[in-house]
Design a protein around this motif. Structure first.
Motif, PDB file in Angstrom:
ATOM      1  N   PHE A  14      11.918  10.960   6.703  1.00 41.30           N
ATOM      2  CA  PHE A  14      11.353  10.804   5.370  1.00 41.30           C
ATOM      3  C   PHE A  14      11.221   9.303   5.118  1.00 41.30           C
ATOM      4  CE2 PHE A  14      10.824  11.272   0.817  1.00 41.30           C
ATOM      5  CZ  PHE A  14      10.208  12.517   0.698  1.00 41.30           C
ATOM      6  N   VAL A  15       9.981   8.831   5.016  1.00 42.52           N
ATOM      7  CA  VAL A  15       9.698   7.406   4.892  1.00 42.52           C
ATOM      8  C   VAL A  15       9.116   7.139   3.514  1.00 42.52           C
ATOM      9  CG1 VAL A  15       8.453   5.439   5.876  1.00 42.52           C
ATOM     10  CG2 VAL A  15       9.249   7.287   7.370  1.00 42.52           C
ATOM     11  N   VAL A  16       9.625   6.116   2.836  1.00 42.50           N
ATOM     12  CA  VAL A  16       9.154   5.804   1.483  1.00 42.50           C
ATOM     13  C   VAL A  16       8.702   4.353   1.409  1.00 42.50           C
ATOM     14  CG1 VAL A  16      10.690   7.501   0.430  1.00 42.50           C
ATOM     15  CG2 VAL A  16      11.465   5.140   0.696  1.00 42.50           C
ATOM     16  N   ASP A  17       7.836   4.070   0.437  1.00 41.91           N
ATOM     17  CA  ASP A  17       7.411   2.706   0.149  1.00 41.91           C
ATOM     18  C   ASP A  17       7.339   2.550  -1.367  1.00 41.91           C
ATOM     19  OD1 ASP A  17       6.592   0.130   1.003  1.00 41.91           O
ATOM     20  OD2 ASP A  17       4.532   0.603   0.423  1.00 41.91           O
ATOM     21  N   GLY A  18       7.865   1.437  -1.874  1.00 44.09           N
ATOM     22  CA  GLY A  18       7.919   1.215  -3.309  1.00 44.09           C
ATOM     23  C   GLY A  18       9.306   1.404  -3.875  1.00 44.09           C
ATOM     24  N   VAL A  19      10.245   1.872  -3.057  1.00 43.22           N
ATOM     25  CA  VAL A  19      11.628   2.082  -3.467  1.00 43.22           C
ATOM     26  C   VAL A  19      12.506   1.123  -2.662  1.00 43.22           C
ATOM     27  CG1 VAL A  19      13.536   3.727  -3.583  1.00 43.22           C
ATOM     28  CG2 VAL A  19      11.202   4.495  -4.024  1.00 43.22           C
ATOM     29  N   SER A  20      13.355   0.383  -3.337  1.00 46.32           N
ATOM     30  CA  SER A  20      14.225  -0.567  -2.647  1.00 46.32           C
ATOM     31  C   SER A  20      15.280   0.171  -1.834  1.00 46.32           C
ATOM     32  CB  SER A  20      14.898  -1.503  -3.645  1.00 46.32           C
ATOM     33  OG  SER A  20      15.847  -0.794  -4.428  1.00 46.32           O
ATOM     34  N   GLU A  21      15.893  -0.546  -0.884  1.00 48.21           N
ATOM     35  CA  GLU A  21      16.948   0.062  -0.076  1.00 48.21           C
ATOM     36  C   GLU A  21      18.127   0.499  -0.947  1.00 48.21           C
ATOM     37  OE1 GLU A  21      18.132  -2.337   3.188  1.00 48.21           O
ATOM     38  OE2 GLU A  21      16.123  -2.460   4.072  1.00 48.21           O
ATOM     39  N   GLU A  22      18.443  -0.301  -1.952  1.00 43.91           N
ATOM     40  CA  GLU A  22      19.550   0.052  -2.835  1.00 43.91           C
ATOM     41  C   GLU A  22      19.227   1.312  -3.634  1.00 43.91           C
ATOM     42  OE1 GLU A  22      23.058   0.205  -4.914  1.00 43.91           O
ATOM     43  OE2 GLU A  22      22.518  -0.817  -3.053  1.00 43.91           O
ATOM     44  N   TYR A  74       4.412   4.352  -5.916  1.00 44.26           N
ATOM     45  CA  TYR A  74       5.292   4.945  -4.915  1.00 44.26           C
ATOM     46  C   TYR A  74       4.480   5.751  -3.899  1.00 44.26           C
ATOM     47  CZ  TYR A  74       8.701   4.006  -8.609  1.00 44.26           C
ATOM     48  OH  TYR A  74       9.464   3.406  -9.568  1.00 44.26           O
ATOM     49  N   ALA A  75       4.985   5.780  -2.664  1.00 42.38           N
ATOM     50  CA  ALA A  75       4.390   6.620  -1.617  1.00 42.38           C
ATOM     51  C   ALA A  75       5.498   7.095  -0.693  1.00 42.38           C
ATOM     52  CB  ALA A  75       3.328   5.851  -0.833  1.00 42.38           C
ATOM     53  N   ALA A  76       5.309   8.260  -0.130  1.00 47.77           N
ATOM     54  CA  ALA A  76       6.308   8.808   0.785  1.00 47.77           C
ATOM     55  C   ALA A  76       5.642   9.770   1.759  1.00 47.77           C
ATOM     56  CB  ALA A  76       7.418   9.521   0.026  1.00 47.77           C
ATOM     57  N   LEU A  77       6.301   9.946   2.894  1.00 45.90           N
ATOM     58  CA  LEU A  77       5.820  10.885   3.910  1.00 45.90           C
ATOM     59  C   LEU A  77       7.039  11.563   4.511  1.00 45.90           C
ATOM     60  CD1 LEU A  77       3.167  10.071   6.682  1.00 45.90           C
ATOM     61  CD2 LEU A  77       4.972  11.730   6.976  1.00 45.90           C
ATOM     62  N   LEU A 103       2.229  18.488  10.376  1.00 49.30           N
ATOM     63  CA  LEU A 103       3.017  17.375  10.890  1.00 49.30           C
ATOM     64  C   LEU A 103       3.855  16.709   9.812  1.00 49.30           C
ATOM     65  CD1 LEU A 103       0.302  15.671  13.140  1.00 49.30           C
ATOM     66  CD2 LEU A 103       1.957  17.435  13.771  1.00 49.30           C
ATOM     67  N   GLY A 104       3.392  16.806   8.564  1.00 52.23           N
ATOM     68  CA  GLY A 104       4.132  16.147   7.498  1.00 52.23           C
ATOM     69  C   GLY A 104       3.467  16.362   6.155  1.00 52.23           C
ATOM     70  N   ALA A 105       4.097  15.839   5.108  1.00 54.37           N
ATOM     71  CA  ALA A 105       3.569  15.883   3.742  1.00 54.37           C
ATOM     72  C   ALA A 105       3.508  14.453   3.222  1.00 54.37           C
ATOM     73  CB  ALA A 105       4.462  16.738   2.849  1.00 54.37           C
ATOM     74  N   LEU A 106       2.312  14.031   2.817  1.00 50.12           N
ATOM     75  CA  LEU A 106       2.088  12.671   2.327  1.00 50.12           C
ATOM     76  C   LEU A 106       1.800  12.735   0.829  1.00 50.12           C
ATOM     77  CD1 LEU A 106       1.488   9.622   2.807  1.00 50.12           C
ATOM     78  CD2 LEU A 106      -0.853  10.295   3.407  1.00 50.12           C
ATOM     79  N   PHE A 107       2.506  11.932   0.054  1.00 54.20           N
ATOM     80  CA  PHE A 107       2.220  11.958  -1.377  1.00 54.20           C
ATOM     81  C   PHE A 107       2.389  10.575  -1.999  1.00 54.20           C
ATOM     82  CE2 PHE A 107       6.770  12.867  -1.222  1.00 54.20           C
ATOM     83  CZ  PHE A 107       7.285  12.084  -2.248  1.00 54.20           C
ATOM     84  N   LEU A 108       1.708  10.406  -3.139  1.00 53.47           N
ATOM     85  CA  LEU A 108       1.770   9.173  -3.913  1.00 53.47           C
ATOM     86  C   LEU A 108       2.042   9.518  -5.361  1.00 53.47           C
ATOM     87  CD1 LEU A 108      -1.037   8.946  -1.893  1.00 53.47           C
ATOM     88  CD2 LEU A 108      -0.476   6.558  -2.376  1.00 53.47           C
ATOM     89  N   ALA A 109       2.606   8.568  -6.096  1.00 51.85           N
ATOM     90  CA  ALA A 109       2.915   8.797  -7.508  1.00 51.85           C
ATOM     91  C   ALA A 109       2.703   7.516  -8.296  1.00 51.85           C
ATOM     92  CB  ALA A 109       4.357   9.282  -7.659  1.00 51.85           C
ATOM     93  N   ASN A 110       2.356   7.696  -9.571  1.00 51.18           N
ATOM     94  CA  ASN A 110       2.208   6.605 -10.529  1.00 51.18           C
ATOM     95  C   ASN A 110       1.081   5.641 -10.149  1.00 51.18           C
ATOM     96  OD1 ASN A 110       4.514   7.890 -11.368  1.00 51.18           O
ATOM     97  ND2 ASN A 110       5.684   6.023 -11.740  1.00 51.18           N
ATOM     98  N   LYS A 111      -0.143   6.097 -10.374  1.00 54.08           N
ATOM     99  CA  LYS A 111      -1.307   5.242 -10.194  1.00 54.08           C
ATOM    100  C   LYS A 111      -1.203   4.047 -11.148  1.00 54.08           C
ATOM    101  CE  LYS A 111      -5.808   4.583  -9.071  1.00 54.08           C
ATOM    102  NZ  LYS A 111      -6.389   4.529  -7.728  1.00 54.08           N
ATOM    103  N   ARG A 112      -1.417   2.861 -10.616  1.00 57.95           N
ATOM    104  CA  ARG A 112      -1.349   1.666 -11.457  1.00 57.95           C
ATOM    105  C   ARG A 112      -2.593   1.583 -12.339  1.00 57.95           C
ATOM    106  NH1 ARG A 112       0.898  -0.891  -6.636  1.00 57.95           N
ATOM    107  NH2 ARG A 112       3.067  -1.467  -7.012  1.00 57.95           N
ATOM    108  N   CYS A 113      -2.399   1.246 -13.593  1.00 54.72           N
ATOM    109  CA  CYS A 113      -3.499   1.188 -14.552  1.00 54.72           C
ATOM    110  C   CYS A 113      -4.096  -0.220 -14.591  1.00 54.72           C
ATOM    111  CB  CYS A 113      -3.021   1.571 -15.948  1.00 54.72           C
ATOM    112  SG  CYS A 113      -2.389   3.260 -16.040  1.00 54.72           S
ATOM    113  N   PRO A 114      -5.401  -0.336 -14.826  1.00 51.35           N
ATOM    114  CA  PRO A 114      -6.024  -1.662 -14.920  1.00 51.35           C
ATOM    115  C   PRO A 114      -5.417  -2.518 -16.013  1.00 51.35           C
ATOM    116  CG  PRO A 114      -7.694   0.056 -14.732  1.00 51.35           C
ATOM    117  CD  PRO A 114      -6.383   0.747 -14.954  1.00 51.35           C
ATOM    118  N   SER A 115      -5.066  -1.890 -17.139  1.00 57.85           N
ATOM    119  CA  SER A 115      -4.491  -2.637 -18.252  1.00 57.85           C
ATOM    120  C   SER A 115      -3.219  -1.938 -18.707  1.00 57.85           C
ATOM    121  CB  SER A 115      -5.473  -2.704 -19.423  1.00 57.85           C
ATOM    122  OG  SER A 115      -6.678  -3.326 -19.022  1.00 57.85           O
ATOM    123  N   PRO A 116      -2.172  -2.695 -19.028  1.00 57.84           N
ATOM    124  CA  PRO A 116      -0.922  -2.072 -19.496  1.00 57.84           C
ATOM    125  C   PRO A 116      -1.161  -1.226 -20.736  1.00 57.84           C
ATOM    126  CG  PRO A 116      -0.590  -4.397 -18.990  1.00 57.84           C
ATOM    127  CD  PRO A 116      -2.076  -4.159 -18.932  1.00 57.84           C
TER     128      PRO A 116
END
Length: 381
Positions: free
Chosen positions: A58-66, A43-46, A127-140
């Motif tokens: 407020f702009v997000v990426d990784g979250v569906s419109e629904e 996830y990422a947002a600004l 101007l804004g706050a930029l953040f990311l969450a849940n770093k993807r792991c190389p292996s589950p």
């Protein structure tokens, strides 16, 4: 490094993508997408703060419109978000839910654990706050989180994001000023042209009224003049309204906007106005706006001053990938040198300034009795 697009090439692509955008909303979206992709986050947002404790955008990426719809209203400036807006440096947390500043989130909000965020600043202004969450792991199943290297990369992105966002704001402000100047110019033209017509209309109507009893024939002539002046005033109003409400270049592009403008003028005036286009590609925004404005000015002159029964607008691609605009009318024509000496520029100075301002050129071909052709050439982007 575990990233889909790692290395200098990916960073360079991200920075170039941000610098190419001109609209603030596009810049915000590009920043978020680039940050999420480069740091391989779920996830990422600004958020862009307003002056009332909330966020103007407020702009997000990784979250569906629904999902976004079910989450509900935009967040307020509290907890971690407030820390990013009002404190220096990055906020890198192994689990945001365990931080004492964490205040929970709506029921539909996705679960987040590891967290990395920082402010985007231009000098002392946030101007804004930029953040990311849940770093993807190389292996589950493997535990992972954002690293110091991720923090350095996000700081680099934030610096360039501040530049891109500031430039976008300046661009939008410049466009607002240009629109205000155009409206002011049109207001002056409308006042000068229509006010003179209405003044003449009133005097002519008064003269006709005075002649009705003693000279009906002359009164009839005066009334015919009233009708002609009223028609001219209506034409002036139609031309001004058409120019005040052009189609949006950003949404439709130059070709569609100019075609629509010509179609409107063709319906509004007795002269037959046509448009042809040959292979023109998209141009930089400033060039497209300059071409449109010059076309509008040239059409206004042709329909208002030339007495033409035919006006042809042509847009074609040049060898260098630019565009050539031609506006030709079948009207009375004029001697450009005489017009300059008389101090009547017919907008030629303004058109030349617009052409020069985008690295183009303007040529005027006219002589009495032979119509007029305005040519404007602009280079490709």
């Amino acid at each position: 490094m575990h990233r889909p697009r790692s290395g200098l090439a990916a960073v360079s692509s991200a920075l170039l993508a941000m610098s190419r955008r001109l609209e603030v909303r596009d810049v915000l979206r590009t920043i978020v997408v680039c940050a999420r992709e480069l740091l391989d986050a779920e996830y990422a947002a600004l958020g862009v703060p307003d002056d009332h404790g909330g966020f103007a955008q407020f702009v997000v990426d990784g979250v569906s419109e629904e999902q976004w719809r079910r989450i509900g209203p935009l967040p307020r400036q509290h907890g971690i978000l407030a820390a990013m807006l009002h404190q220096d440096g990055a906020q890198r947390l192994a689990d945001v839910r365990k931080d004492p500043r964490f205040e929970g989130w709506p029921a539909a909000h996705p679960e987040m654990s590891d967290f990395l965020g920082l402010p985007i600043r231009d000098g002392e202004e946030t101007l804004g706050a930029l953040f990311l969450a849940n770093k993807r792991c190389p292996s589950p199943g493997d535990g992972c989180g954002f690293t110091e290297e991720d923090e350095e990369l996000l700081a680099l992105l934030a610096q360039h994001a501040a530049i891109a966002l500031t430039n976008a704001r300046l661009y939008e402000r410049s466009r607002e000023l240009t629109i205000a100047e155009e409206r002011s110019r049109l207001a002056h033209e409308l006042h000068d042209a229509v006010s003179q017509k209405l003044f003449s209309l009133r005097l002519t109507a008064q003269a006709a009224a005075a002649l009705v009893d003693r000279d009906p024939a002359r009164a009839k002539d005066e009334l015919q003049q009233v009708a002609a002046l009223a028609a001219e005033a209506a034409d002036e109003l139609r031309a001004a309204v058409t120019e005040l409400r052009p189609a949006a270049l950003d949404e439709d592009g130059l070709v569609a906007t100019l075609r629509t403008h010509v179609q409107v003028l063709d319906r509004a005036h007795a002269a037959h106005v046509t448009f042809t286009c040959d292979g023109v590609r998209a141009l930089p925004a400033a060039q497209e706006e300059a071409v449109l404005r010059v076309a509008q000015e040239a059409l206004h002159n042709a329909l208002r001053h030339s007495g033409a029964d035919r006006v042809e607008v042509a847009l074609s691609r040049t060898r260098g990938g630019g565009a050539l605009l031609e506006v030709a009318d079948s009207g009375c024509g004029f001697d450009p040198r005489t017009v300059r000496r008389a101090g009547r520029h017919l907008g030629l100075v303004s058109m030349r300034d617009r052409a020069n301002g985008v690295g183009g050129r303007l040529a005027v071909h006219s002589e009495p009795g032979s119509g007029t052709t305005i040519e404007m050439e602009v280079p490709g982007g």
